[in-house]
Structures are given as structure tokens and as C-alpha cells.
Scaffold this motif. Structure first.
Motif, PDB file in Angstrom:
ATOM      1  N   UNK A 168      -2.724   1.625   2.020  1.00 17.20           N
ATOM      2  CA  UNK A 168      -3.681   0.577   2.416  1.00 17.20           C
ATOM      3  C   UNK A 168      -5.049   1.107   2.840  1.00 17.20           C
ATOM      4  N   UNK A 169      -5.094   2.329   3.394  1.00 18.06           N
ATOM      5  CA  UNK A 169      -6.359   2.873   3.873  1.00 18.06           C
ATOM      6  C   UNK A 169      -7.326   3.160   2.727  1.00 18.06           C
ATOM      7  N   UNK A 170      -6.779   3.249   1.509  1.00 18.89           N
ATOM      8  CA  UNK A 170      -7.610   3.528   0.335  1.00 18.89           C
ATOM      9  C   UNK A 170      -7.242   2.560  -0.783  1.00 18.89           C
ATOM     10  N   UNK A 228      19.139  -1.750  -3.211  1.00 18.84           N
ATOM     11  CA  UNK A 228      18.110  -1.395  -4.180  1.00 18.84           C
ATOM     12  C   UNK A 228      16.966  -2.405  -4.074  1.00 18.84           C
ATOM     13  N   UNK A 229      15.752  -1.912  -3.979  1.00 18.36           N
ATOM     14  CA  UNK A 229      14.568  -2.762  -3.913  1.00 18.36           C
ATOM     15  C   UNK A 229      13.735  -2.512  -5.167  1.00 18.36           C
ATOM     16  N   UNK A 230      13.644  -3.508  -6.013  1.00 20.47           N
ATOM     17  CA  UNK A 230      12.867  -3.370  -7.236  1.00 20.47           C
ATOM     18  C   UNK A 230      11.380  -3.555  -6.921  1.00 20.47           C
ATOM     19  N   UNK A 231      10.535  -2.783  -7.610  1.00 23.67           N
ATOM     20  CA  UNK A 231       9.102  -2.886  -7.364  1.00 23.67           C
ATOM     21  C   UNK A 231       8.308  -2.334  -8.538  1.00 23.67           C
ATOM     22  N   UNK A 232       7.247  -3.057  -8.877  1.00 23.27           N
ATOM     23  CA  UNK A 232       6.262  -2.540  -9.828  1.00 23.27           C
ATOM     24  C   UNK A 232       5.192  -1.738  -9.085  1.00 23.27           C
ATOM     25  N   UNK A 233       4.945  -2.135  -7.830  1.00 20.75           N
ATOM     26  CA  UNK A 233       3.948  -1.485  -6.988  1.00 20.75           C
ATOM     27  C   UNK A 233       4.580  -1.225  -5.623  1.00 20.75           C
ATOM     28  N   UNK A 234       4.390  -0.020  -5.096  1.00 21.52           N
ATOM     29  CA  UNK A 234       4.848   0.310  -3.757  1.00 21.52           C
ATOM     30  C   UNK A 234       3.627   0.589  -2.882  1.00 21.52           C
ATOM     31  N   UNK A 235       3.549  -0.110  -1.746  1.00 15.22           N
ATOM     32  CA  UNK A 235       2.450   0.067  -0.797  1.00 15.22           C
ATOM     33  C   UNK A 235       2.993   0.808   0.416  1.00 15.22           C
ATOM     34  N   UNK A 236       2.422   1.966   0.714  1.00 16.93           N
ATOM     35  CA  UNK A 236       2.898   2.779   1.834  1.00 16.93           C
ATOM     36  C   UNK A 236       2.100   2.454   3.092  1.00 16.93           C
ATOM     37  N   UNK A 237       2.477   1.369   3.759  1.00 17.12           N
ATOM     38  CA  UNK A 237       1.844   0.993   5.032  1.00 17.12           C
ATOM     39  C   UNK A 237       2.539   1.741   6.154  1.00 17.12           C
ATOM     40  N   UNK A 251     -13.690  -1.867  10.377  1.00 14.93           N
ATOM     41  CA  UNK A 251     -13.843  -3.110   9.620  1.00 14.93           C
ATOM     42  C   UNK A 251     -14.655  -2.932   8.345  1.00 14.93           C
ATOM     43  N   UNK A 252     -15.236  -1.758   8.173  1.00 14.74           N
ATOM     44  CA  UNK A 252     -15.849  -1.414   6.893  1.00 14.74           C
ATOM     45  C   UNK A 252     -14.917  -0.569   6.050  1.00 14.74           C
ATOM     46  N   UNK A 253     -14.084   0.252   6.716  1.00 21.20           N
ATOM     47  CA  UNK A 253     -13.185   1.140   5.986  1.00 21.20           C
ATOM     48  C   UNK A 253     -12.055   0.385   5.295  1.00 21.20           C
ATOM     49  N   UNK A 254     -11.369  -0.475   6.038  1.00 21.92           N
ATOM     50  CA  UNK A 254     -10.179  -1.131   5.498  1.00 21.92           C
ATOM     51  C   UNK A 254     -10.556  -2.329   4.633  1.00 21.92           C
ATOM     52  N   UNK A 282     -10.331   9.896   6.906  1.00 22.40           N
ATOM     53  CA  UNK A 282     -10.235  10.515   5.586  1.00 22.40           C
ATOM     54  C   UNK A 282      -8.808  10.623   5.070  1.00 22.40           C
ATOM     55  N   UNK A 283      -7.844  10.358   5.925  1.00 19.82           N
ATOM     56  CA  UNK A 283      -6.455  10.530   5.520  1.00 19.82           C
ATOM     57  C   UNK A 283      -5.539   9.631   6.334  1.00 19.82           C
ATOM     58  N   UNK A 284      -4.604   8.947   5.661  1.00 15.26           N
ATOM     59  CA  UNK A 284      -3.604   8.148   6.348  1.00 15.26           C
ATOM     60  C   UNK A 284      -2.280   8.889   6.373  1.00 15.26           C
ATOM     61  N   UNK A 285      -1.369   8.434   7.232  1.00 16.72           N
ATOM     62  CA  UNK A 285      -0.054   9.079   7.286  1.00 16.72           C
ATOM     63  C   UNK A 285       0.758   8.646   6.079  1.00 16.72           C
ATOM     64  N   UNK A 286       1.241   9.618   5.352  1.00 22.88           N
ATOM     65  CA  UNK A 286       1.909   9.330   4.085  1.00 22.88           C
ATOM     66  C   UNK A 286       3.101  10.263   3.898  1.00 22.88           C
ATOM     67  N   UNK A 287       4.332   9.795   4.276  1.00 21.44           N
ATOM     68  CA  UNK A 287       5.508  10.620   4.016  1.00 21.44           C
ATOM     69  C   UNK A 287       5.707  10.803   2.510  1.00 21.44           C
ATOM     70  N   UNK A 288       6.459  11.813   2.166  1.00 21.27           N
ATOM     71  CA  UNK A 288       6.824  12.054   0.767  1.00 21.27           C
ATOM     72  C   UNK A 288       8.325  11.867   0.641  1.00 21.27           C
ATOM     73  N   UNK A 289       8.745  11.055  -0.335  1.00 20.94           N
ATOM     74  CA  UNK A 289      10.163  10.762  -0.530  1.00 20.94           C
ATOM     75  C   UNK A 289      10.674  11.415  -1.811  1.00 20.94           C
TER      76      UNK A 289
END
Length: 493
Positions: free
Chosen positions: A170-172, A337-346, A51-54, A150-157
Motif C-alpha cells: 500500500x505504501x507504493x 486456501x485463499x484464491x487471489x489475482x492480486x495480493x496486497x501486503x498491508x 497524506x501526500x505519500x499514501x 522509503x520502505x514499508x514492512x514486507x515479510x517474505x513468504x
């Protein structure tokens, strides 16, 4: 507190982590084992753990606060699903009220711990202010949660480098991120995603929840009116106990019912969602998971805020695997197609028990995957080491408190018998070893090869029923399959 040299402190119980589990453990030790000294080591600079990290928008509990909160200081609001900052304040206030905050050393990151059979204690290596120091303790109690801070799960596309917008995990969460008048794509459909989407939609031009496959999502009132009534007519302690048991028993009843009749449970959830969305909304496409209810953790949305946001037109859902990033957003394998200015990797957490601390016994590293969890609180062959491991189908703190009280019961039992070392030992006859968590969720499946196992019989089964656990840990044998010695002799590993 005894001090054996300027570089090394020696204490009875060393608690790792000043989140909810750590504060709970400290309270139980100082009230049930009053002759024991303890210290909490916290790698961060504040109390609160998760609850302090997120700090992402809308961060909140995904369990009711009456079971997530401390039983010795009940949650005193009728707001059952609370925001992250309110939970952190509650944890900090609790630590201050009971003097636990004075026993916390902030900025102390535990990096390793070695058990000496000769000396009969742990030597813990700690990083602080760029230096490494040692702390010795009789008992080590890991209350550091279940994921990597220190690290969240983050696939690479494919195509990420072509994307002209911003990618955020979201973790950072960046404090200065402004989503106003922006289009946002949130990748994921778990607890973080369903929290973020309606919160971002309040400011953004539009938000799309992009999910590879659907998740079971249940709406629940953010306020508990029955709890509010009980809080007004009963003393705080009595009200807290009554509300807690109401919610515990209801949760157990609903969980058992859904596991016995998963098809009916799925039908009920879909019906609930259908009533909150337009009649022609494609429920089967976006909200009908391919797995059974509780094969993964259910997602909770307070007051149905996600569905309200969808009805308003501010939020949409896109279902399908991501083929690639494009300069203007995402393309799914479905062709959408999904348009986005910002992508959040939850996209999830990296599951990591024990805070990533490397354990060793007499200099030999401990491989957690070769160990079996005893009573959900110790590892086979590892002396004087406790861990706080919560429930997957209920509030984490319910199990944390049961564990903390059982630890105190064991410590008192050892004192009564003059024992100094306790070590769970798997019976010579052996037993089947099973995954410690049965969820099919990606973050669990990725971590299973590195996690300890559970056994096929008690006391080696990691329990998932608070009522049974509470009774067994309080009244059942505390020394079953436990080797205890009265002096520091070598233990079997």
C-alpha cells in the motif's frame, strides 16, 4: 536570512518535514517567536507528509479531524473521518494562508546533522538536485513523522515466486492498478487493511482480509452531527474549540475506561460488531483479539463500512498465519486456501524516528537507543534538538501542537536569560529506563531496540494525556533537568 557563504545558509530554527507537525511547528514559531528565522526542509516535492505519500484506495484519517486538525485553523466540515486527499488539501491551504509555504524548500533531504560545541550550532547536511550542501542553525526541530517513507514492512513468504498474480504494498500503490473483476487478498488487519478492504470491494469481484490474528475494530459515524450543528451556530474558532474539547475529553474518558475494565470493553466491542453482522457470523474466530483493548491501537471504520462489505458478500475474512503462496493465491496453516489475482501486503510500517537523520555531537555519532526522551520533545545529552512525537492513543497532532508551543516557550525563556544552548541531562542518581512506546504491535516491537527510552519519572516520561500535558507544558517548569548556558561550551554526552 543571514548567509555566511554561497554554500551555507544560517538560520535560527530549521524544521525538518512539511507534514502536519512541520506546518504546526512553523505556525507556532512565527507567531510566538516572531524574532526567530525559520525554514522547513521537505524531502518530497509537495506539502502533506503522510497524506501526500499514501495514495492507496480509500486512504483516510484514523482519528477525527477536529483533533487531528490544526487548533489555529479548525477543520470546518462535519465530515469527521476525512479522505487523504482532503486532508492534504487542508494542510496545503493552511500553509498558504499563513505564508508558511514560502518558507519551505522542497526536494531537500536531510541526511545528517552535527552539533559543534565550539561554534554552538548545528551543521546540517542536505541533498538537493544531486548535490550536497550545508545549512547551519541554532536549533534543529525534527517533524518528520515516525516511520520510514522509503520502505514499508514486507515479510517474505515461501512460494512467492510461484504466484501468478501481482503483489502490491500500500505504501507504493501503482496508479494504474485495476482491480475490477479481480479477486484480491489483503494481508493484514490494521488501519491500512480495514481501510483498503471495503474500498477495493467496491470494484473487485471479491476481497479477502487475511489476518494472522484479529484486531479490535470499532465503527464510528463518518459525520459528526453535533459538530455540524456547532459549526452552523458558532464562529469558526469557537466551534472548533468546542468540538475539539468535546472529542478530546470523550477520547480520554473512553481510553481510561477501557484500560480499567478491558474485559468489559472487549465484550462491548464484540457486541457492537455482532449487531452489524449476521447472527451466525463467527465473531470469536475473526474479531476477538488475544490481547487487551489498547494494548495495540484500535482500528476505526467509518459508518461500519467494513462490516457492510462483509454483509454484502463482497468481503470475507480468513484468520490464520500464512503457510505459503500458491500459484493461485495463499494457503494458511489452518489448511484454508485463499484464491487471489492480486495480493496486497498491508503488513505495516517500519518505525523510524527523526526521518533517519544521523545525528552527531562534535563528530561523535548519537545512538538514539542510549538516550532518554525529555518532556517528550528532546533527547538527553543532545543540545538544541527538538522532536515532534505524537500520541499513541489519540490524534498525533494534539501532542505535536503542545510540543511546538512548549518549544516556543523554551526559546523565549532562553532569550530572556541570554542563553544560547539547552541540553537535557539525566540526573546523576539515574532512573529506570523504559520502552518509549508500550504497544505490543509488531511494528513497535521490531523498532524498540533502536529507539530512545523514557524514564520512570517526570520530566522523562513520554505522556499520553492531552489535558495533563497541555497544562504541564504551559504552566509547569520548562527548565527541569535542563542545562542552559550563555555561551557555546562543551556539553556532557
Amino acid at each position: 536570512m543571514a548567509r555566511d557563504d554561497p554554500q551555507t545558509d544560517h538560520i535560527d530554527v530549521l524544521i525538518v518535514g512539511a507534514g502536519m507537525s512541520g506546518i504546526d511547528a512553523a505556525y507556532r514559531i512565527q507567531t510566538l517567536c516572531k524574532d526567530k528565522t525559520y525554514v522547513i526542509l521537505e524531502a518530497r516535492d509537495r506539502i502533506g507528509g503522510t497524506w501526500d505519500l499514501f495514495r492507496y484506495p480509500g486512504v483516510r484519517s484514523d482519528s477525527d479531524m477536529y483533533t487531528l486538525g490544526f487548533p489555529f485553523r479548525p477543520w470546518a466540515s462535519e465530515v469527521s473521518i476525512a479522505r487523504g486527499e482532503a486532508i492534504r488539501d487542508y494542510v496545503e491551504d493552511t500553509a498558504r494562508e499563513f505564508g508558511i509555504d514560502r518558507r519551505i524548500r522542497f526536494g531537500h533531504r536531510v541526511i545528517g546533522a552535527n552539533w559543534s560545541s565550539k561554534d554552538g550550532h548545528w551543521t546540517v547536511e542536505v541533498e538537493h538536485d544531486g548535490a550536497t550542501r550545508r545549512i547551519t542553525c541554532l536549533f534543529l526541530f525534527a517533524c518528520s513523522g515516525y516511520y520510514d517513507y522509503s520502505e514499508g514492512y514486507r515479510p517474505v513468504w515461501e512460494g512467492e515466486a510461484e504466484f501468478k498474480g501481482q503483489i502490491v504494498h500500500p505504501q507504493f500503490w501503482p496508479e494504474d492498478l485495476d482491480v475490477s473483476r479481480k479477486t484480491v487478498a489483503v494481508i493484514g488487519s490494521g488501519a491500512t487493511a480495514v481501510t483498503l478492504v471495503p474500498s477495493l470491494a467496491d470494484q473487485a469481484a471479491h476481497v479477502t482480509m487475511v489476518q494472522r490474528s484479529p484486531t479490535y475494530i470499532v465503527a464510528r459515524p463518518a459525520r459528526d452531527r453535533i459538530a455540524g450543528t456547532l459549526q452552523r451556530i458558532l464562529p469558526r474558532g469557537a466551534a472548533g474549540s468546542a468540538i475539539r474539547w468535546k472529542n478530546v475529553l470523550l477520547t480520554i474518558f473512553m481510553y481510561n475506561r477501557t484500560r480499567r475494565k478491558p474485559e468489559k470493553a472487549a465484550e462491548w466491542i464484540r457486541g457492537m460488531i455482532q449487531r452489524q453482522l449476521p447472527a451466525d457470523y463467527p465473531i470469536e474466530q475473526h474479531f476477538s483479539p488475544p490481547y487487551k483493548v489498547w494494548d495495540q491501537r484500535l482500528c476505526l471504520v467509518p459508518d461500519g463500512d467494513l462490516f457492510t462489505s462483509i454483509r454484502s458478500g463482497k468481503t470475507s475474512v480468513a484468520t490464520g498465519a500464512i503457510e505459503r503462496f500458491t500459484p493461485t493465491g495463499l494457503r494458511l496453516v489452518t489448511g484454508e486456501e485463499v484464491r487471489a489475482d492480486i495480493v496486497v501486503t498491508a503488513t505495516g510500517l517500519i518505525l523510524k524516528l527523526f526521518g533517519g537523520v544521523q545525528l552527531s555531537i562534535d563528530g561523535k555519532p548519537v545512538d538514539p537507543s542510549e538516550r532518554v526522551i525529555w518532556k517528550g520533545m528532546m533527547l538527553s545529552g543532545v543540545p538544541n534538538y527538538f522532536l515532534s512525537f505524537g500520541y499513541t492513543n489519540a490524534s498525533w497532532t494534539l501532542r505535536s501542537d503542545v510540543t511546538a508551543k512548549a518549544v516556543c516557550r523554551l526559546l523565549n525563556r532562553m532569550d530572556d536569560g541570554g542563553f544560547t544552548v539547552c541540553t537535557p541531562q539525566v540526573p546523576d542518581g539515574g532512573m529506570e529506563r523504559l520502552p518509549v512506546i508500550s504497544f505490543s504491535s509488531g511494528y513497535v516491537q521490531r523498532a524498540l531496540p533502536f529507539l530512545p527510552k523514557q524514564g520512570s519519572r517526570q520530566p522523562w516520561i513520554v505522556p499520553q494525556n492531552y489535558v495533563k500535558d497541555r497544562f504541564a507544558m504551559r504552566f509547569g517548569p520548562i527548565d527541569e533537568d535542563l542545562e542552559m548556558t550563555r555561551n557555546a561550551t562543551a556539553v556532557r554526552t
